[in-house]
Write a protein that holds these residues in place. Structure first.
Motif, PDB file in Angstrom:
ATOM      1  N   ARG A  96       0.905  -1.286  -0.188  1.00  0.00           N
ATOM      2  CA  ARG A  96      -0.028   0.014  -0.024  1.00  0.00           C
ATOM      3  C   ARG A  96       0.840   1.362  -0.100  1.00  0.00           C
ATOM      4  O   ARG A  96       1.929   1.063   0.417  1.00  0.00           O
ATOM      5  N   VAL A  97       0.099   2.475  -0.304  1.00  0.00           N
ATOM      6  CA  VAL A  97       1.201   3.438  -0.626  1.00  0.00           C
ATOM      7  C   VAL A  97       0.621   4.329   0.919  1.00  0.00           C
ATOM      8  O   VAL A  97      -0.336   4.633   1.177  1.00  0.00           O
ATOM      9  N   VAL A  98       1.709   4.793   1.496  1.00  0.00           N
ATOM     10  CA  VAL A  98       1.844   5.643   2.685  1.00  0.00           C
ATOM     11  C   VAL A  98       2.427   6.785   2.709  1.00  0.00           C
ATOM     12  O   VAL A  98       3.650   6.848   1.813  1.00  0.00           O
ATOM     13  N   LYS A  99       2.418   7.556   3.500  1.00  0.00           N
ATOM     14  CA  LYS A  99       3.162   8.857   3.630  1.00  0.00           C
ATOM     15  C   LYS A  99       4.380   8.996   4.812  1.00  0.00           C
ATOM     16  O   LYS A  99       3.803   8.465   5.792  1.00  0.00           O
ATOM     17  N   VAL A 100       5.365   9.200   4.472  1.00  0.00           N
ATOM     18  CA  VAL A 100       6.407   9.248   5.654  1.00  0.00           C
ATOM     19  C   VAL A 100       7.158  10.691   5.661  1.00  0.00           C
ATOM     20  O   VAL A 100       6.902  11.417   4.805  1.00  0.00           O
ATOM     21  N   ALA A 101       7.584  10.757   7.008  1.00  0.00           N
ATOM     22  CA  ALA A 101       8.071  12.351   7.260  1.00  0.00           C
ATOM     23  C   ALA A 101       9.372  12.462   7.099  1.00  0.00           C
ATOM     24  O   ALA A 101      10.062  11.414   7.417  1.00  0.00           O
ATOM     25  N   THR A 111      26.705  21.886  18.378  1.00  0.00           N
ATOM     26  CA  THR A 111      26.783  22.498  19.707  1.00  0.00           C
ATOM     27  C   THR A 111      26.604  24.254  19.514  1.00  0.00           C
ATOM     28  O   THR A 111      26.388  24.654  18.276  1.00  0.00           O
ATOM     29  N   GLY A 112      26.365  24.811  20.784  1.00  0.00           N
ATOM     30  CA  GLY A 112      26.382  26.246  20.532  1.00  0.00           C
ATOM     31  C   GLY A 112      25.178  26.862  19.884  1.00  0.00           C
ATOM     32  O   GLY A 112      25.100  27.981  19.630  1.00  0.00           O
ATOM     33  N   VAL A 113      23.937  26.090  20.078  1.00  0.00           N
ATOM     34  CA  VAL A 113      22.841  26.682  19.550  1.00  0.00           C
ATOM     35  C   VAL A 113      22.084  27.540  20.316  1.00  0.00           C
ATOM     36  O   VAL A 113      21.758  27.072  21.477  1.00  0.00           O
ATOM     37  N   ALA A 114      21.831  28.705  19.832  1.00  0.00           N
ATOM     38  CA  ALA A 114      21.186  29.781  20.440  1.00  0.00           C
ATOM     39  C   ALA A 114      19.617  29.924  20.117  1.00  0.00           C
ATOM     40  O   ALA A 114      18.954  30.358  21.045  1.00  0.00           O
ATOM     41  N   LEU A 115      19.585  29.605  18.890  1.00  0.00           N
ATOM     42  CA  LEU A 115      17.929  29.783  18.602  1.00  0.00           C
ATOM     43  C   LEU A 115      17.637  28.867  17.580  1.00  0.00           C
ATOM     44  O   LEU A 115      18.682  28.452  16.412  1.00  0.00           O
ATOM     45  N   VAL A 116      16.430  28.267  17.460  1.00  0.00           N
ATOM     46  CA  VAL A 116      15.879  27.159  16.506  1.00  0.00           C
ATOM     47  C   VAL A 116      14.692  27.859  15.731  1.00  0.00           C
ATOM     48  O   VAL A 116      13.698  28.069  16.692  1.00  0.00           O
ATOM     49  N   THR A 117      14.661  27.887  14.499  1.00  0.00           N
ATOM     50  CA  THR A 117      13.554  28.535  13.826  1.00  0.00           C
ATOM     51  C   THR A 117      12.583  27.086  13.052  1.00  0.00           C
ATOM     52  O   THR A 117      13.464  26.277  12.601  1.00  0.00           O
ATOM     53  N   SER A 118      11.552  26.900  13.603  1.00  0.00           N
ATOM     54  CA  SER A 118      10.481  25.873  13.222  1.00  0.00           C
ATOM     55  C   SER A 118       9.203  26.341  12.907  1.00  0.00           C
ATOM     56  O   SER A 118       8.788  27.250  13.312  1.00  0.00           O
ATOM     57  N   HIS A 119       8.575  25.359  12.278  1.00  0.00           N
ATOM     58  CA  HIS A 119       7.175  25.453  12.573  1.00  0.00           C
ATOM     59  C   HIS A 119       6.669  24.976  13.639  1.00  0.00           C
ATOM     60  O   HIS A 119       7.288  24.606  14.515  1.00  0.00           O
ATOM     61  N   ALA A 120       5.342  25.105  14.197  1.00  0.00           N
ATOM     62  CA  ALA A 120       4.861  25.146  15.437  1.00  0.00           C
ATOM     63  C   ALA A 120       4.398  23.654  15.826  1.00  0.00           C
ATOM     64  O   ALA A 120       3.352  23.533  16.526  1.00  0.00           O
ATOM     65  N   HIS A 121       5.036  22.656  15.335  1.00  0.00           N
ATOM     66  CA  HIS A 121       4.667  21.264  15.551  1.00  0.00           C
ATOM     67  C   HIS A 121       4.823  21.009  17.033  1.00  0.00           C
ATOM     68  O   HIS A 121       6.076  21.058  17.677  1.00  0.00           O
ATOM     69  N   ALA A 122       4.012  20.633  17.707  1.00  0.00           N
ATOM     70  CA  ALA A 122       3.970  20.315  19.049  1.00  0.00           C
ATOM     71  C   ALA A 122       5.201  19.414  19.593  1.00  0.00           C
ATOM     72  O   ALA A 122       6.022  19.490  20.747  1.00  0.00           O
ATOM     73  N   GLY A 123       5.466  18.337  18.859  1.00  0.00           N
ATOM     74  CA  GLY A 123       6.322  17.214  19.040  1.00  0.00           C
ATOM     75  C   GLY A 123       7.870  17.882  18.749  1.00  0.00           C
ATOM     76  O   GLY A 123       8.661  17.608  19.424  1.00  0.00           O
ATOM     77  N   LEU A 124       7.899  18.662  17.818  1.00  0.00           N
ATOM     78  CA  LEU A 124       9.172  19.301  17.433  1.00  0.00           C
ATOM     79  C   LEU A 124       9.592  20.232  18.514  1.00  0.00           C
ATOM     80  O   LEU A 124      10.499  20.407  18.844  1.00  0.00           O
ATOM     81  N   GLY A 153      21.580  17.679   8.751  1.00  0.00           N
ATOM     82  CA  GLY A 153      21.082  16.311   8.538  1.00  0.00           C
ATOM     83  C   GLY A 153      19.842  15.882   7.826  1.00  0.00           C
ATOM     84  O   GLY A 153      19.084  16.976   7.720  1.00  0.00           O
ATOM     85  N   ILE A 154      19.461  14.724   7.897  1.00  0.00           N
ATOM     86  CA  ILE A 154      18.170  14.239   7.309  1.00  0.00           C
ATOM     87  C   ILE A 154      17.632  12.990   8.162  1.00  0.00           C
ATOM     88  O   ILE A 154      18.622  12.276   8.454  1.00  0.00           O
ATOM     89  N   HIS A 155      16.451  12.890   8.304  1.00  0.00           N
ATOM     90  CA  HIS A 155      16.078  11.835   9.156  1.00  0.00           C
ATOM     91  C   HIS A 155      14.612  11.505   8.618  1.00  0.00           C
ATOM     92  O   HIS A 155      13.742  12.404   8.439  1.00  0.00           O
ATOM     93  N   THR A 156      14.444   9.921   8.472  1.00  0.00           N
ATOM     94  CA  THR A 156      13.042   9.789   7.972  1.00  0.00           C
ATOM     95  C   THR A 156      12.150   8.946   9.024  1.00  0.00           C
ATOM     96  O   THR A 156      12.917   8.174   9.953  1.00  0.00           O
ATOM     97  N   ALA A 157      11.044   9.382   9.283  1.00  0.00           N
ATOM     98  CA  ALA A 157      10.185   8.447  10.189  1.00  0.00           C
ATOM     99  C   ALA A 157       8.761   8.401   9.730  1.00  0.00           C
ATOM    100  O   ALA A 157       8.309   9.019   8.659  1.00  0.00           O
ATOM    101  N   THR A 158       7.976   7.386  10.398  1.00  0.00           N
ATOM    102  CA  THR A 158       6.713   6.772   9.995  1.00  0.00           C
ATOM    103  C   THR A 158       5.632   8.031   9.820  1.00  0.00           C
ATOM    104  O   THR A 158       5.032   8.519   8.754  1.00  0.00           O
ATOM    105  N   THR A 159       5.959   9.090  10.911  1.00  0.00           N
ATOM    106  CA  THR A 159       5.160  10.302  10.915  1.00  0.00           C
ATOM    107  C   THR A 159       5.768  11.172  11.485  1.00  0.00           C
ATOM    108  O   THR A 159       6.800  11.004  12.197  1.00  0.00           O
ATOM    109  N   GLU A 160       5.465  12.594  11.366  1.00  0.00           N
ATOM    110  CA  GLU A 160       6.056  13.680  12.265  1.00  0.00           C
ATOM    111  C   GLU A 160       5.680  13.657  13.538  1.00  0.00           C
ATOM    112  O   GLU A 160       4.555  14.396  13.958  1.00  0.00           O
ATOM    113  N   SER A 161       6.508  13.200  14.370  1.00  0.00           N
ATOM    114  CA  SER A 161       6.160  13.196  15.656  1.00  0.00           C
ATOM    115  C   SER A 161       7.187  13.561  16.770  1.00  0.00           C
ATOM    116  O   SER A 161       8.195  13.542  16.174  1.00  0.00           O
TER     117      SER A 161
END
Length: 338
Positions: free
Chosen positions: A134-139, A181-194, A156-164
């Motif tokens: 069957r055809v499914v979507k992966v993150a 190391t040394g990360v001061a700010l992360v920019t992303s969308h507002a996914h709760a798990g992220l 980097g890149i990472h694949t997962a069954t869902t964005e969780s």
């Protein structure tokens, strides 16, 4: 006509019984080669094997390069037919494309030694793959950053069954293990798990909500006929010369919308801390913080390549193609201005 009879002598070393037909792909076309069926051992002339290896290696390089550039398997089949080869199946294209695996693995697992990576951006794309009939979507999760010299990098890149949250947590832990190391700010969308994964793995980093994703969220809460000027006001916040001006402009927008568009004003008020986190950093680095154009262009380029394939046969094929595109972009960023 007299039939010639071959007699056994002491000089004969073997006997044959018919032929096996094999196709040999050459620049002149596909040749039918009759290989004798020997009673003992095998008959493969060294000269033929060596030429076949060279031709196959050349064809593999061409196919792998075309695969990376987004040429579909159907178009590849037409291409090799014009070269005189009878045909090229999808499975054979995939097998040839596996030559990219070694380069992709080296890129994905390389140490992140150019830190500190003060600013990091994270995003995810969904891609179709065939699994269990069957055809499914992966993150597909992607992280980019700005290194100590001011150049953008694909981290980097990472694949997962869902964005969780679990998928993002594993991804960030892998990045840290490789030297993030040394990360001061992360920019992303507002996914709760992220957001939770960022807080768990990078406790000293602030979080900036991606303005492109937030604009899409705000558009849903805005009447369609009003979106044009609301979008222009939102962009005016990011164009201010300093932090004080940014907050003052944001206050003016809230005041102006409370009566006309109360739902939009409430939406902006709730997101204020998330979309204005960049103001805690010097003006010189604001563009690196909230400018998501490089990330969005990268996403569009990945989509352009993956849309050609459509449905991937497995997750390894997704990783192979997307990581190859990311490695290509990584090299281009290294040659651009800081």
């Amino acid at each position: 006509m007299r039939r010639r009879v071959r007699r056994r002598t002491s000089e004969r070393t073997n006997r044959r019984n018919g032929y096996r037909h094999r196709d040999l792909d050459t620049r002149a076309g596909t040749i039918d080669v009759a290989i004798p069926k020997l009673r003992e051992g095998t008959f493969f002339p060294e000269w033929m094997l060596e030429r076949h290896r060279r031709a196959e290696a050349a064809l593999t390089t061409v196919v792998a390069t075309c695969y990376l550039l987004g040429v579909s398997t159907r178009r590849m089949d037409k291409l090799v037919r014009t070269l005189g080869i009878t045909g090229l199946s999808k499975s054979k294209v995939s097998e040839m494309a596996k030559d990219l695996d070694e380069q992709v693995a080296a890129f994905r697992t390389r140490p992140l030694s150019e830190g500190p990576y003060t600013f990091v951006a994270a995003d995810a794309l969904t891609i179709k793959v065939r699994e269990h009939a069957r055809v499914v979507k992966v993150a597909v999760m992607i992280a980019t950053g700005v290194n100590a010299d001011g150049y953008r990098e694909v981290l980097g890149i990472h694949t997962a069954t869902t964005e969780s949250g679990a998928g993002w947590l594993a991804f960030f832990r892998d990045l840290i293990a490789r030297g993030l190391t040394g990360v001061a700010l992360v920019t992303s969308h507002a996914h709760a798990g992220l957001v939770e994964a960022i807080g768990a793995t990078l406790p000293n980093a602030s979080w900036q909500r991606c303005r492109t994703h937030y604009a899409a969220n705000l558009m849903v809460a805005t009447p369609k006929c009003q979106w044009g000027w609301v979008k222009a006001l939102l962009h005016s916040v990011y164009d201010q010369p300093n932090a004080e001006a940014v907050h003052a402009q944001f206050e003016r927008i809230l005041e102006g919308m409370r009566e006309k568009l109360p739902a939009v004003a409430e939406h902006l008020k709730d997101a204020r801390a998330d979309i204005l986190a960049f103001t805690a950093f010097p003006k010189e680095v604001w563009r690196q913080v909230w400018s998501n154009n490089p990330q969005e262009r990268l996403n569009r380029e990945i989509r352009r390549r993956t849309d050609v394939v459509g449905i991937f046969p497995n997750r390894e094929a997704i990783t192979r193609l997307v990581a190859a595109v990311l490695a290509e972009q990584h090299d281009e960023w290294a040659e651009q201005s800081r």
